[in-house]
Each structure stands twice: as C-alpha cells, then as structure tokens.
Design an enzyme around this catalytic site. Structure first.
Site, short mmCIF file in Angstrom:
data_model
loop_
_atom_site.label_atom_id
_atom_site.label_comp_id
_atom_site.label_asym_id
_atom_site.label_seq_id
_atom_site.Cartn_x
_atom_site.Cartn_y
_atom_site.Cartn_z
NE ARG A 1 -3.57 0.48 2.53
CZ ARG A 1 -4.89 0.37 2.48
NH1 ARG A 1 -5.45 -0.82 2.59
NH2 ARG A 1 -5.65 1.43 2.35
CE LYS B 1 3.23 -21.47 9.43
NZ LYS B 1 4.04 -20.37 10.00
CG HIS C 1 10.27 -22.06 6.17
ND1 HIS C 1 9.26 -21.68 7.02
CD2 HIS C 1 11.39 -22.08 6.94
CE1 HIS C 1 9.75 -21.49 8.23
NE2 HIS C 1 11.05 -21.72 8.21
CE LYS D 1 13.79 -24.97 8.92
NZ LYS D 1 14.64 -23.78 9.06
CD GLU E 1 10.86 -20.06 16.51
OE1 GLU E 1 11.33 -19.16 15.81
OE2 GLU E 1 9.65 -20.26 16.65
CG ASP F 1 3.70 -19.50 14.06
OD1 ASP F 1 3.53 -19.08 12.90
OD2 ASP F 1 4.72 -19.26 14.73
CG HIS G 1 6.84 -25.20 10.20
ND1 HIS G 1 6.69 -24.97 8.86
CD2 HIS G 1 6.93 -23.96 10.76
CE1 HIS G 1 6.70 -23.66 8.62
NE2 HIS G 1 6.84 -23.03 9.77
C1 BG6 Z 1 7.53 -19.58 10.81
C2 BG6 Z 1 6.76 -19.13 12.03
O1 BG6 Z 1 6.71 -20.34 9.97
O2 BG6 Z 1 8.64 -20.34 11.21
C3 BG6 Z 1 7.64 -18.35 12.97
O3 BG6 Z 1 5.66 -18.32 11.64
C4 BG6 Z 1 8.90 -19.13 13.29
O4 BG6 Z 1 6.95 -18.03 14.16
C5 BG6 Z 1 9.56 -19.62 12.02
O5 BG6 Z 1 9.78 -18.28 13.99
C6 BG6 Z 1 10.70 -20.57 12.35
O6 BG6 Z 1 11.42 -20.85 11.18
P1 BG6 Z 1 12.94 -21.29 11.26
O7 BG6 Z 1 13.28 -21.67 9.86
O8 BG6 Z 1 13.69 -20.10 11.76
O9 BG6 Z 1 12.95 -22.42 12.21
#
Ligand code: BG6
Length: 488
Positions: free
Chosen positions: A43, A142, A172, A176, A210, A229, A234
C-alpha cells in the site's frame, strides 16, 4: 525462460526477513533464470527506486559474506520493481495486469505473503482482472486459514480460478537441507528400512525450539499461537517425512499420497487424550542471551490477558502396521532454552545385555535441522583401553559415541536456504516440496479438537523464558518411561 514474481506483502515482515534475502542469494549465484522481474506490491506510496533503497537497507544489517556489495546490489536492484496497490480496488489489479501484459512472461508467480484474511479476496480480484492464466503460479503462505473451515474456504476460492498444479502451498520446513536429506537417507539407502518400524523404534521426538520471543509479530502471533503457527504445518510435515512409507517414485503426487496416509493415521484426539497428551504453555519473564526479557503478555501487540500458547508439547501415534504403539512426541515453543530443531529416532535397547552400559538411550539417530544441518548416529563403543597396572583391570563400561555427518563440512559451499530452494522450485514448476490441499485439510482436521478444547477451557501453563517449557511437558513423556533428550 522469463518470469515475473509478484510479491503481495512486498514491504512486509516475510519479504523483509526471508524472501528478499533468498531471492538475492539466488540472483547472486546465477540460479534465478535471466530476464526475470520481481515486483513488490504494497500500500505504501513508493517509487521503484525508493523500494530498492528500502530493500537495500535490509541488507545493511547482514553480516559478512552474505551482505551484497554496492555492485551486487545494483545488479539485483535492476530486476526489482514496485507497484502500489490497494488490494480492495479492482482498478489496481487492472494496473497490475497492464504491467504484466506489457511483458508476457512465460511464468507469472503470485506470492501471497499478506495476512491470510486477505487471501480469498485477492484471489477473486486476480481472477476478475483476468490475471489467472496458464502461466500463473500462486504461492500461498502458511497459516492458510485459522481452522479447517476457513482453510477450505481459501482453497475453494483458489481452486475456482487455478488448477491444483498451479498452487504452491509453502511450508519452508520442507525446503530445509536436512529434510531433503531425511528423504535421501530413508529412500536412497536400504540400510535403515528394516529397523524403521515399531519392532526397533522405542519413540520419536521432534523438537522445534526457538530462543527468540514473538519479536515484532505480537499482534499476528496472539491471534495464532504455537499450534497453528508451528504444529499444524511444520511439525506435522516432519512427522510425515519420518513416518511415511517409501513412495513409488519421486513425483510430487507419489510423495504427497504417502504423506497424506500418515496424516490420516494419526491417532484422533479424545477429551481424555487431550488432558493427558497435549500440554500448552506461555512464556513469562525470564532470561535470554544473558539478559532479562519480558513475559509474553508484556510483548508489544499482545493482549495483557492473552491465553495464546507459545509452547506446545504433544504425544501422538501413527496408527498403522509400521508404527502402532510407538509414541511420537512433538514440542515447539518460543523463548526456550536454545534455538534447536531436530528429530530423534530412539531405538530400543539391545535385547540381552552382556556389557555394562550407561543409562539412557544407547542408539539413536538424530536429524539436526538447525542451527546445524546433519545426521548423528549414536552408538555404544568400547573405549580404547588405557594401560592399567596388573590387578587393577576392571570390566569397563561401554561409552556412548557418535557418527557425525555435518552437511556443511561434508559438502562445503554455502548452503541453499529453505526459501531460496522453494522459490526456485516454484519458478521451475516443481511441486514435490509443496503441500497438497488434502494434506493441509487433514492436518487442520487433526489439530482442530485441540483448538476447540483450548479455546473453551483453561489457560496455558506459565514457563520462564529461557527454559524448556512447563514441567508438565517432561512429566508427560516420563509417564511412558522416556525423557526429552536434554534430560537423558
Ligand atoms: C515460521 C513461524 O513459519 O517459522 C515463525 O511463523 C517461526 O513463528 C519460524 O519463527 C521458524 O522458522 P525457522 O526456519 O527459523 O525455524
């Protein structure tokens, strides 16, 4: 092959943190097909040059070799463009259409990196403007939806205007390098197949930890929580990669058929199961990187009475002939003791002990996803005997040792990041590492009883930032006679 990549959410968090760095690396290494354009859409009122400057400022914070030189960025900037759009205005899609038609690229990638609530209307408007052509590929980030119903609504809207093989639902974690290597290890070698089953495997642990908190994403995260999330997508994709049967070939649908079977076999949740085998937590104040950090409820954008979970630990099973009875533990959380993502396959002990062995798990295969990428095979060995005086020799205990395959050391070079790999796959039209609609729905179906139960009942348990989550997570696994790896 020419391509246009239209990045909706072109100034957003994902573009900033992941997509632009990935596109730059691909460009720098010559992996992006020549003659492409990247068109950021948002935007904000920006010119092409202002957008380029904004993106360049993103790289200023990048350390070392990954930071582009002025020259390199200038070259990359030549393929960067910007279009200001109000996503609710049909006239703005007409402007996008004009920009795309002037070029007529072989492939037009529409990457929806906006809030999921906008997906349906954006897709409808793209179609109304006639921008859904056979050259179109749509990438959906996602979480796709908030629950099964909203996920279906988005998928219905997208499938009305594009066929399934034009839709790239991105997760994603599938990009990996270690996940690729998990497939390679399992289906390129016959070695593990005979022991990859209930008779030999005691339990499987999947940890995605994390150390960061919710950073600047508090308001998004507070509506989302760890289950949506990280687990629905994942973690369940990792369960699939570990538990699936060998696919008949390496085509996308053969792989996705097998993953779907795993998701369908996951033990369903009952109220009793939820009480026993689903733990949620929320971080309180604590320590990270040696400093005091605030609790989740004091993070910007978060409701001070929030009940959103920042930690989840679950126990499930894949109810089929291969895996029946083998517990699969999944845990993920923010502000945990370290940044560490790994899968551990813990094998059963030797059936009859003729040696003295240390307590704990003798044999396990660890698939390290981050911070390092690699495989470790844990074994017991007889340490080289130190010479001892006569009469003092005693039966020595076996010692735990590891065969360690570190992919960075072994293969050298700079690793291709997950987003880079997946973006190149979209441009090439390779669907293997993307999630099919039925898989995604099955994953939502499985988590939904937990979402419902948690929405109506109780609050998450608190844990101090910088720890491994609430103690109930350790108690859950201890009831089966096992322990998380850091407790072994
Ligand atoms: C994302 C989440 O899909 O993956 C985030 O929305 C998370 O909250 C992230 O931090 C973690 O990805 P990676 O590759 O850093 O483990």
């Amino acid at each position: 092959m020419s391509f246009d990549l239209v990045l909706f959410g072109g100034t957003g968090d994902l573009a900033w943190r992941k997509l632009m760095p990935a596109l730059f690396q691909a460009f720098r290494h010559g992996s992006l097909p020549e003659g492409g354009r990247i068109i950021g859409v948002a935007r904000d009122d920006l010119s092409d040059d202002a957008y380029r400057e904004l993106i360049q400022s993103r790289f200023k914070a990048v350390e070392g070799g990954k930071r582009p030189s002025e020259e390199e960025f200038k070259a990359f900037a030549s393929i960067l463009h910007y279009l200001r759009m109000d996503l609710s205005k049909p006239a703005d899609y007409a402007r996008l259409g004009k920009l795309l038609k002037g070029r007529n690229a072989d492939t037009v990638v529409m990457y929806l990196a906006t809030a999921p609530a906008l997906f349906t209307s954006v897709v409808e408007q793209i179609a109304a403007a006639g921008l859904n052509t056979p050259a179109t590929r749509m990438v959906l980030e996602k979480p796709l939806g908030h629950d099964l119903k909203s996920n279906r609504a988005i998928n219905d809207a997208v499938q009305k205007v594009l066929s399934e093989n034009q839709i790239f639902r991105i997760d994603h974690y599938l990009g990996k390098p270690s996940v690729q290597n998990l497939f390679a290890m399992r289906f390129g070698n016959a070695l593990f197949e005979p022991i990859w089953r209930r008779e030999h495997v005691a339990n499987i642990q999947i940890t995605i930890a994390e150390d960061l908190g919710v950073e600047k994403r508090g308001s998004f995260y507070d509506q989302t929580g760890a289950l949506r999330d990280m687990v629905q997508n994942h973690a369940l994709q990792l369960v699939c990669a570990i538990g699936m049967e060998p696919p008949i070939n390496s085509h996308a649908d053969a792989i996705r058929d097998e993953k779907l079977k795993v998701l369908r076999s996951l033990k369903p949740w009952t109220a009793e199961e939820i009480g026993l085998h689903a733990i949620r937590g929320q971080y309180g104040a604590g320590t990270a990187y040696g400093e005091r950090v605030p609790g989740y409820r004091n993070e910007p954008g978060v409701d001070p009475d929030s009940k959103t979970e920042t930690f989840v630990a679950l126990r499930t099973e894949i109810a089929n002939w291969r895996w029946a009875g083998v517990p699969i533990y999944i845990r993920t959380g923010k502000r945990l003791a370290s940044r560490d993502a790994r899968i551990e396959v813990n094998f059963r002990p030797a059936p009859h002990a003729i040696f003295r062995v240390p307590t704990g798990n003798a044999n396990k295969l660890v698939i390290n996803l981050q911070p390092k990428d690699g495989l470790e095979l844990h074994l017991l060995a007889q340490a080289q005997d130190k010479r001892q005086k006569s009469g003092t020799r005693s039966e020595s205990q076996l010692t735990p040792v590891q065969l360690d395959l570190d992919f960075d050391k072994r293969f050298g070079g700079e690793r291709v990041g997950a987003y880079e790999r997946l973006l190149l796959d979209v441009i090439d039209g390779r669907l293997n590492l993307f999630v099919r609609r039925d898989e995604q729905e099955e994953a939502w179906r499985w988590v939904e009883p937990l979402l419902d139960s948690w929405a109506s009942d109780g609050s998450p348990r608190s844990y101090a930032a910088g720890t491994w989550g609430p103690s109930a997570s350790s108690a859950m696994i201890a009831r089966d006679g096992f322990a998380w790896s850091e407790e072994q």
